[in-house]
Design a protein around this motif. Structure first.
Motif, PDB file in Angstrom:
ATOM      1  N   LEU A 141      -4.772   2.022  -1.816  1.00  0.00           N
ATOM      2  CA  LEU A 141      -4.689   3.260  -1.032  1.00  0.00           C
ATOM      3  C   LEU A 141      -5.321   3.047   0.340  1.00  0.00           C
ATOM      4  CD1 LEU A 141      -3.917   6.232  -0.802  1.00  0.00           C
ATOM      5  CD2 LEU A 141      -6.119   6.827  -1.839  1.00  0.00           C
ATOM      6  N   LYS A 142      -6.454   2.343   0.331  1.00  0.00           N
ATOM      7  CA  LYS A 142      -7.147   2.022   1.579  1.00  0.00           C
ATOM      8  C   LYS A 142      -6.233   1.167   2.485  1.00  0.00           C
ATOM      9  CE  LYS A 142     -11.086   1.601   3.984  1.00  0.00           C
ATOM     10  NZ  LYS A 142     -11.710   2.769   4.594  1.00  0.00           N
ATOM     11  N   CYS A 143      -5.528   0.213   1.908  1.00  0.00           N
ATOM     12  CA  CYS A 143      -4.581  -0.611   2.681  1.00  0.00           C
ATOM     13  C   CYS A 143      -3.571   0.287   3.384  1.00  0.00           C
ATOM     14  CB  CYS A 143      -3.816  -1.570   1.772  1.00  0.00           C
ATOM     15  SG  CYS A 143      -4.828  -2.807   0.959  1.00  0.00           S
ATOM     16  N   LEU A 144      -3.057   1.233   2.601  1.00  0.00           N
ATOM     17  CA  LEU A 144      -2.037   2.144   3.121  1.00  0.00           C
ATOM     18  C   LEU A 144      -2.619   2.965   4.273  1.00  0.00           C
ATOM     19  CD1 LEU A 144       0.832   3.247   2.622  1.00  0.00           C
ATOM     20  CD2 LEU A 144      -0.120   4.805   0.935  1.00  0.00           C
ATOM     21  N   TRP A 184      -8.753  -5.805  12.075  1.00  0.00           N
ATOM     22  CA  TRP A 184      -7.301  -5.627  12.092  1.00  0.00           C
ATOM     23  C   TRP A 184      -6.652  -6.660  11.183  1.00  0.00           C
ATOM     24  CZ3 TRP A 184      -4.639  -2.054  15.334  1.00  0.00           C
ATOM     25  CH2 TRP A 184      -3.250  -2.118  15.210  1.00  0.00           C
ATOM     26  N   ILE A 185      -6.348  -6.237   9.940  1.00  0.00           N
ATOM     27  CA  ILE A 185      -5.657  -7.140   9.028  1.00  0.00           C
ATOM     28  C   ILE A 185      -4.259  -6.581   8.814  1.00  0.00           C
ATOM     29  CG2 ILE A 185      -5.787  -8.335   6.809  1.00  0.00           C
ATOM     30  CD1 ILE A 185      -8.699  -7.480   6.610  1.00  0.00           C
ATOM     31  N   ALA A 229      -0.336   4.376  -4.752  1.00  0.00           N
ATOM     32  CA  ALA A 229      -0.151   3.779  -3.423  1.00  0.00           C
ATOM     33  C   ALA A 229       0.689   2.505  -3.495  1.00  0.00           C
ATOM     34  CB  ALA A 229      -1.507   3.493  -2.778  1.00  0.00           C
ATOM     35  N   ILE A 230       0.424   1.649  -4.481  1.00  0.00           N
ATOM     36  CA  ILE A 230       1.178   0.383  -4.523  1.00  0.00           C
ATOM     37  C   ILE A 230       2.617   0.625  -4.987  1.00  0.00           C
ATOM     38  CG2 ILE A 230       0.368  -0.358  -6.824  1.00  0.00           C
ATOM     39  CD1 ILE A 230       1.154  -2.580  -3.742  1.00  0.00           C
ATOM     40  N   VAL A 231       2.825   1.646  -5.827  1.00  0.00           N
ATOM     41  CA  VAL A 231       4.199   2.001  -6.204  1.00  0.00           C
ATOM     42  C   VAL A 231       4.974   2.433  -4.948  1.00  0.00           C
ATOM     43  CG1 VAL A 231       5.644   3.626  -7.519  1.00  0.00           C
ATOM     44  CG2 VAL A 231       3.631   2.607  -8.594  1.00  0.00           C
TER      45      VAL A 231
END
Lengths: 471, 471
Positions: free
Chosen positions: A412-415, A397-398, A358-360
């Protein structure tokens, strides 16, 4: 469960860069014996380190990891807070876009070399850590628990009784190559057309040449320039440019024309002569993305962290932060499984692979965003909406950037949260447009259709009746 | 242009498998001096070769390449034509699905070992080819034009005056690893969950146990069994199964239950005892896909062919055929550029990379098709439509499988033509459905609405008028 108590264990950490030095400290803190191997000589003894730069931007994930081994404050003292991006427009006007909603939410500009030196010195403080410089990893035999290295004189050096080998040896990891012989690893490496080259903005009259506490960006769609402040009041400046444009710039005039067209104010800050000297004496460096799954082999007692497991475009400033967080995740698992390496390595891999991927991906998207979108109105509007919602419903909501830089929500959760936000905003937009459309239609009906209809009735319909009556 | 005439050049071909042996013959035929290196010993001297099987299915692309070095007939004599797939249903019923529209359109089942031996013997006939068995590639220095190998005794062997190095050393190519140090290579390797294991269907009463000229398939959605005929009247039988199912089958009863449920007739053909002995004495082998771009380095005089450049799932039987076609493409370029290696390698890479990627993707899709779709009615209908269109407009409509197996249309073009066919068929389907719908509606209108309307008029409307009149 391992029957051997964990303090009687020994590990080899391969790679004495940022990730390896920190990882050694993690093991050191838990009383595990560590051999830390670095290919190059001790940077603390060197005058200048060539290559490896792009100043680091330290944020939450990295800081938490540093805190685990009690050196967060030490590192923070050596950094410069950046509270906002400073956008440089084509017409040399500048405007800031804050990273967060308060001064608290900042990222920290820090020199890679200083950070690496501090971490090596920290590692040196542990009596159970031995650092071996100029040691090139050659092979690992998990059955014999033996690793082979070649030292600076080309001598073969064997290290025995190793319970695990930890690969922190970067994008071109030799440990990962060895791992790929023990396990079936899905692996990809991708180069983007963009390459990078560094310049320096020296202090002016003993002061920073530009606003200090900012990450300066010159976004120009296909390419960009960025600058991060250093403690010595200079800025490390990096040009990202497709290789075909680098190759097309062959003369001094072409180079200055290019800067004059796209980064006119940067000519002033860097200096025409410095741009020329620097450009024609250095080589554009490539950018690589790496994905790899799994990150471990339980049977061969191997695990990889940092760039070895997930190299990424530098545009989210998460390369180092994610590498440092790897240490946290690995030690969560080691603690949970009482330092049973097999189980902990598997647990780490299961936790980390999807988040690495996810971060890639996010870093690649942020590359598109930084060089392109940040100069668009829609981007600024979205930032304002994000920040407004964040103020109103801060637990729900961030903004994506804040989740990545200022929380430890898994990548992944951020995404996924970002994708949900996008959906909500889209629905919101559709509803607003519909309401606005209906309102417009109502106005249109009242102001245009109504008078027309009345006119029509008065002029065309009524006369018929009137006429009839007259007749 | 090279100033050296090409017959005075020397190349190293690394890998003495199918692709390497054939590639050596290509260079040999053009009078170029060849060193052909193979890691293992000479298979012609060995009793049994363990591993490496899945019978080969030779088709057009491979045959054209063999023809280039005048050994197509020799090879064809050693193969068995397969005119159709033979589908084995769960209830043991079988039905054939032809590969093409005539007997001419067949693929050729051939034993990998026999093929490899024949090609090595062909290579041996060229006085300008030297084969070095038990030579492991170690390094390549393009400036010194020197390659280093280690022989069977672990002795270092240097070979000088090499004008190029040709990597035909398979999925785990050492030459590709060296190439990745010279060039920025985008690379991916992917394992699928499916693994494979081989069984053998022995001849029965001196004859083939099943219909000879067929590729037998037992498609079972998540997995499948296939069988290809051999000259000795046996069938090489391969089970493709997700690794977790392999791992779950631990006892003889579980194994026989599994076969009884999914491949009841295969138990009869292979034999219960053979299934058990074979299963518990062998290890499921993995399947890997590899993509890599570019396939060459002009500056380092390197090029890779075959699995080294594009390993694929075996389900289109194009692994070998595409490798052989690589030789054709490379030599088209070498001929076009009068054996200027730098230009020819670049040309080959530019021609080949997108097609390599396409066949890797197609092979994966055919895996889904073979194990799954072939047993569905929609698949059979599509085959019939494809064949009908092919008969009607043979220059405009070639079924995908035929394009791949029976033409030399570039793979990417095949994929694009297939996508266009899909679009045409979809439009066709939508139009047909619409016309059919309108027809149905017309019928419905005539048969249902019309009588109802008449009834309504007669019973409800007319009486009003009649009544009025009566009144």
């Amino acid at each position: 469960m391992d029957d051997k108590h964990h303090t009687s264990k020994t590990v080899a950490v391969v790679g004495g860069g940022l990730c390896g030095a920190l990882c050694a400290c993690f093991f050191g803190k838990h009383g595990i014996k560590v051999h830390l191997f670095e290919l190059r000589s001790d940077i603390r003894q060197q005058e200048v380190v060539v290559g490896r730069s792009i100043n680091m931007a330290l944020s939450k994930r990295g800081r938490d990891a540093l805190n685990y081994v009690d050196c967060e404050d030490l590192i923070v003292k050596n950094g410069i807070p950046m509270y906002a991006r400073m956008i440089h427009d084509l017409d040399t006007r500048t405007h800031p876009i804050p990273y967060g909603t308060s001064k608290d939410q900042h990222i920290l500009s820090i020199d890679r070399r200083i950070l690496n030196e501090l971490l090596l010195t920290e590692a040196d403080k542990y009596p159970n850590i031995t650092i071996h410089f100029e040691h090139k990893f050659f092979s690992w035999d998990p059955d014999q628990k033996k690793a082979v290295f070649y030292d600076g004189n080309g001598e073969r050096r064997e290290f025995s009784n190793l319970d695990a080998i930890i690969g922190c040896d970067g994008s071109y990891s030799a440990v990962r190559n060895a791992l790929m012989k023990f396990e079936k690893i899905n692996f990809s490496q991708d180069y983007v057309p963009s390459h990078y080259m560094e310049f320096r903005i020296a202090p002016m009259n003993g002061e920073f040449a530009m606003e200090t506490n900012h990450l300066h960006i010159w976004p120009r769609r296909e390419f960009m320039l960025i600058a991060l402040p250093n403690l010595d009041k200079s800025f490390t400046t990096t040009l990202f440019l497709p290789i075909n444009i680098f190759n097309a710039i062959q003369t001094e005039d072409q180079l200055i024309d290019f800067f004059q067209t796209y980064f006119p104010d940067a000519i002033y800050f860097i200096g025409k002569k410095n741009i020329i000297t620097n450009y024609f004496s250095s080589k554009p460096l490539p950018l690589i993305s790496i994905k790899c799954a799994p990150h471990h082999s339980s049977s061969a007692s191997m695990v990889i962290l940092g760039d070895a497991a997930h190299a990424m475009q530098p545009f989210y400033a998460q390369g180092m932060n994610s590498s440092f967080e790897d240490c946290l995740i690995l030690f969560e698992q080691l603690n949970a499984y009482n330092f049973d390496f097999k189980q902990a390595f598997l647990g780490y891999s299961e936790q980390r692979v999807a988040n690495s991927h996810a971060i890639v991906d996010l870093s690649y998207y942020n590359y598109l965003e930084m060089r392109d979108h940040v100069s668009q109105t829609s981007y600024l509007v979205r930032k304002k909406v994000d920040n407004l919602f964040y103020r109103l419903f801060s637990s729900y909501w961030i903004p994506l950037y804040s989740m990545i830089a200022f929380t430890r929500i898994p990548y992944l959760k951020c995404l996924q949260l970002k994708q949900r936000q996008d959906k909500i905003l889209k629905t919101f937009r559709v509803i607003s447009y519909t309401i606005f459309g209906l309102y417009l239609f109502k106005e249109f009906a009242i102001r245009v259709i109504k008078p027309l209809a009345i006119k029509f009735i008065v002029r065309k319909i009524l006369p018929n009746f009137v006429a009839e009556k007259v007749v």
